[in-house]
Design a protein around this motif. Structure first.
Motif, PDB file in Angstrom:
ATOM      1  N   ASP A 143      22.499  -0.080   1.447  1.00  0.00           N
ATOM      2  CA  ASP A 143      21.853   0.409   2.661  1.00  0.00           C
ATOM      3  C   ASP A 143      22.880   0.688   3.760  1.00  0.00           C
ATOM      4  O   ASP A 143      22.779   1.685   4.483  1.00  0.00           O
ATOM      5  CB  ASP A 143      20.824  -0.615   3.162  1.00  0.00           C
ATOM      6  CG  ASP A 143      19.624  -0.733   2.228  1.00  0.00           C
ATOM      7  OD1 ASP A 143      19.390   0.206   1.442  1.00  0.00           O
ATOM      8  OD2 ASP A 143      18.932  -1.768   2.286  1.00  0.00           O
ATOM      9  N   ALA A 144      23.882  -0.191   3.868  1.00  0.00           N
ATOM     10  CA  ALA A 144      24.925   0.003   4.883  1.00  0.00           C
ATOM     11  C   ALA A 144      25.743   1.255   4.599  1.00  0.00           C
ATOM     12  O   ALA A 144      26.119   1.995   5.516  1.00  0.00           O
ATOM     13  CB  ALA A 144      25.831  -1.228   4.939  1.00  0.00           C
ATOM     14  N   VAL A 146      24.702   3.954   3.110  1.00  0.00           N
ATOM     15  CA  VAL A 146      23.900   5.129   3.466  1.00  0.00           C
ATOM     16  C   VAL A 146      24.046   5.427   4.963  1.00  0.00           C
ATOM     17  O   VAL A 146      24.176   6.589   5.368  1.00  0.00           O
ATOM     18  CB  VAL A 146      22.415   4.908   3.105  1.00  0.00           C
ATOM     19  CG1 VAL A 146      21.545   6.018   3.699  1.00  0.00           C
ATOM     20  CG2 VAL A 146      22.246   4.872   1.587  1.00  0.00           C
ATOM     21  N   VAL A 147      24.044   4.384   5.790  1.00  0.00           N
ATOM     22  CA  VAL A 147      24.218   4.565   7.243  1.00  0.00           C
ATOM     23  C   VAL A 147      25.577   5.183   7.550  1.00  0.00           C
ATOM     24  O   VAL A 147      25.696   6.123   8.339  1.00  0.00           O
ATOM     25  CB  VAL A 147      24.067   3.214   7.976  1.00  0.00           C
ATOM     26  CG1 VAL A 147      24.406   3.373   9.463  1.00  0.00           C
ATOM     27  CG2 VAL A 147      22.653   2.675   7.813  1.00  0.00           C
ATOM     28  N   ILE A 148      26.624   4.673   6.908  1.00  0.00           N
ATOM     29  CA  ILE A 148      27.973   5.201   7.136  1.00  0.00           C
ATOM     30  C   ILE A 148      28.091   6.628   6.624  1.00  0.00           C
ATOM     31  O   ILE A 148      28.681   7.497   7.278  1.00  0.00           O
ATOM     32  CB  ILE A 148      29.014   4.287   6.451  1.00  0.00           C
ATOM     33  CG1 ILE A 148      28.999   2.901   7.089  1.00  0.00           C
ATOM     34  CG2 ILE A 148      30.410   4.896   6.534  1.00  0.00           C
ATOM     35  CD1 ILE A 148      29.835   1.861   6.346  1.00  0.00           C
ATOM     36  N   ARG A 150      25.715   8.815   6.334  1.00  0.00           N
ATOM     37  CA  ARG A 150      24.961   9.704   7.232  1.00  0.00           C
ATOM     38  C   ARG A 150      25.799  10.065   8.465  1.00  0.00           C
ATOM     39  O   ARG A 150      25.786  11.209   8.930  1.00  0.00           O
ATOM     40  CB  ARG A 150      23.648   9.030   7.658  1.00  0.00           C
ATOM     41  CG  ARG A 150      22.772   9.926   8.535  1.00  0.00           C
ATOM     42  CD  ARG A 150      21.462   9.269   8.897  1.00  0.00           C
ATOM     43  NE  ARG A 150      20.567   9.178   7.747  1.00  0.00           N
ATOM     44  CZ  ARG A 150      20.179   8.052   7.183  1.00  0.00           C
ATOM     45  NH1 ARG A 150      20.617   6.884   7.658  1.00  0.00           N
ATOM     46  NH2 ARG A 150      19.362   8.064   6.147  1.00  0.00           N
ATOM     47  N   LYS A 151      26.548   9.087   8.971  1.00  0.00           N
ATOM     48  CA  LYS A 151      27.427   9.324  10.133  1.00  0.00           C
ATOM     49  C   LYS A 151      28.523  10.314   9.763  1.00  0.00           C
ATOM     50  O   LYS A 151      28.782  11.271  10.499  1.00  0.00           O
ATOM     51  CB  LYS A 151      28.041   7.997  10.589  1.00  0.00           C
ATOM     52  CG  LYS A 151      29.005   8.123  11.774  1.00  0.00           C
ATOM     53  CD  LYS A 151      29.526   6.743  12.168  1.00  0.00           C
ATOM     54  CE  LYS A 151      30.431   6.840  13.393  1.00  0.00           C
ATOM     55  NZ  LYS A 151      31.669   7.591  13.099  1.00  0.00           N
ATOM     56  N   ARG A 175      20.101   6.032  -3.546  1.00  0.00           N
ATOM     57  CA  ARG A 175      19.868   5.873  -2.107  1.00  0.00           C
ATOM     58  C   ARG A 175      20.360   7.093  -1.315  1.00  0.00           C
ATOM     59  O   ARG A 175      19.705   7.537  -0.372  1.00  0.00           O
ATOM     60  CB  ARG A 175      20.563   4.601  -1.601  1.00  0.00           C
ATOM     61  CG  ARG A 175      19.931   3.305  -2.117  1.00  0.00           C
ATOM     62  CD  ARG A 175      18.478   3.186  -1.650  1.00  0.00           C
ATOM     63  NE  ARG A 175      17.788   2.066  -2.231  1.00  0.00           N
ATOM     64  CZ  ARG A 175      17.701   0.855  -1.691  1.00  0.00           C
ATOM     65  NH1 ARG A 175      18.299   0.602  -0.541  1.00  0.00           N
ATOM     66  NH2 ARG A 175      17.023  -0.095  -2.284  1.00  0.00           N
ATOM     67  N   ALA A 179      18.018   9.733   0.752  1.00  0.00           N
ATOM     68  CA  ALA A 179      18.255   9.985   2.180  1.00  0.00           C
ATOM     69  C   ALA A 179      18.636  11.436   2.444  1.00  0.00           C
ATOM     70  O   ALA A 179      18.972  11.793   3.574  1.00  0.00           O
ATOM     71  CB  ALA A 179      19.369   9.057   2.681  1.00  0.00           C
ATOM     72  N   THR A 205      34.556   4.179   1.209  1.00  0.00           N
ATOM     73  CA  THR A 205      33.890   2.944   1.579  1.00  0.00           C
ATOM     74  C   THR A 205      33.610   2.134   0.341  1.00  0.00           C
ATOM     75  O   THR A 205      33.097   2.639  -0.628  1.00  0.00           O
ATOM     76  CB  THR A 205      32.552   3.239   2.294  1.00  0.00           C
ATOM     77  OG1 THR A 205      32.800   4.087   3.407  1.00  0.00           O
ATOM     78  CG2 THR A 205      31.916   1.943   2.780  1.00  0.00           C
TER      79      THR A 205
END
Length: 206
Positions: A143-144, A146-148, A150-151, A175, A179, A205
């Protein structure tokens, strides 16, 4: 290859004696696996060169059999070992981090990228690895990422994600795809990514 009977029966090694053997990624070979080579060509071998790093990859089979020594851990050979003390592939903050935590500060870095932002650690303190068939996954870390991702995508940057586990790689692809982020050719396990060189810049990452 040098231990196969087919090579011997072909007569090739009689015409071209095996005198010098250079073994790359030698740390991945269990010490006992060198015996066929040494036994078969002991009469002709004059020099053996082992290239590798037991700090990176252990001998194949260690996950199943436990501690297997690499050729670099043989005490009678350590006195002749040469430590290549400068790396040129990683940005300086990454090289410095690895030097401190893996090589006791002995590894030097020569690289044009010196920004501290080239090495950022994200602590997913609530993450937990769980078994998935014969592999492992960590949902919180996925999940983390995916956030990175997306940024990075919003900033027009490309990215690659490296993970030790096949199951985690599959989860990451699911994931990212869910997204609606780039996911094809983005997630790799460590073994498949090793030596993979991309001309485009990438945020990696783990």
């Amino acid at each position: 290859m040098l231990s196969t009977q087919r090579l011997v029966t072909s007569g090739y090694t009689r015409l071209v004696p095996v005198e010098t053997v250079i073994i790359d990624e030698a740390s991945q070979i269990e010490v006992g696996d060198y015996l066929p080579l040494l036994g078969r060509f002991s009469h002709s071998i004059k020099k053996l060169v082992f290239i590798g790093d037991h700090k990176q990859l252990a001998p194949f089979g260690q996950d199943d059999l436990g501690e297997l020594p690499s050729i670099f851990e043989m005490q009678h050979l350590q006195q002749d070992a040469l430590f290549l003390d400068t790396q040129y592939r990683m940005p300086k903050p990454v090289g410095t981090f690895i030097s401190k935590h893996v090589y006791n500060g002995r590894l030097k870095t020569s690289h044009e990228v010196t920004s501290r932002r080239s090495c950022i650690l994200v602590d997913i303190h609530h993450g937990k690895e769980t078994k998935s068939n014969n592999s492992w996954i960590n949902v919180a870390e996925a999940d983390a990422i995916v956030v990175i991702a997306r940024k990075f995508h919003a900033e027009g940057k490309t990215f690659r994600v490296i993970t030790p586990y096949d199951a985690q790689r599959n989860l990451l692809e699911q994931r990212l795809k869910g997204a609606r982020l780039p996911w094809e050719n983005r997630c790799f396990n460590v073994d498949s990514f090793q030596g993979n060189c991309k001309s485009e810049s990438s945020g990696q990452t783990n």
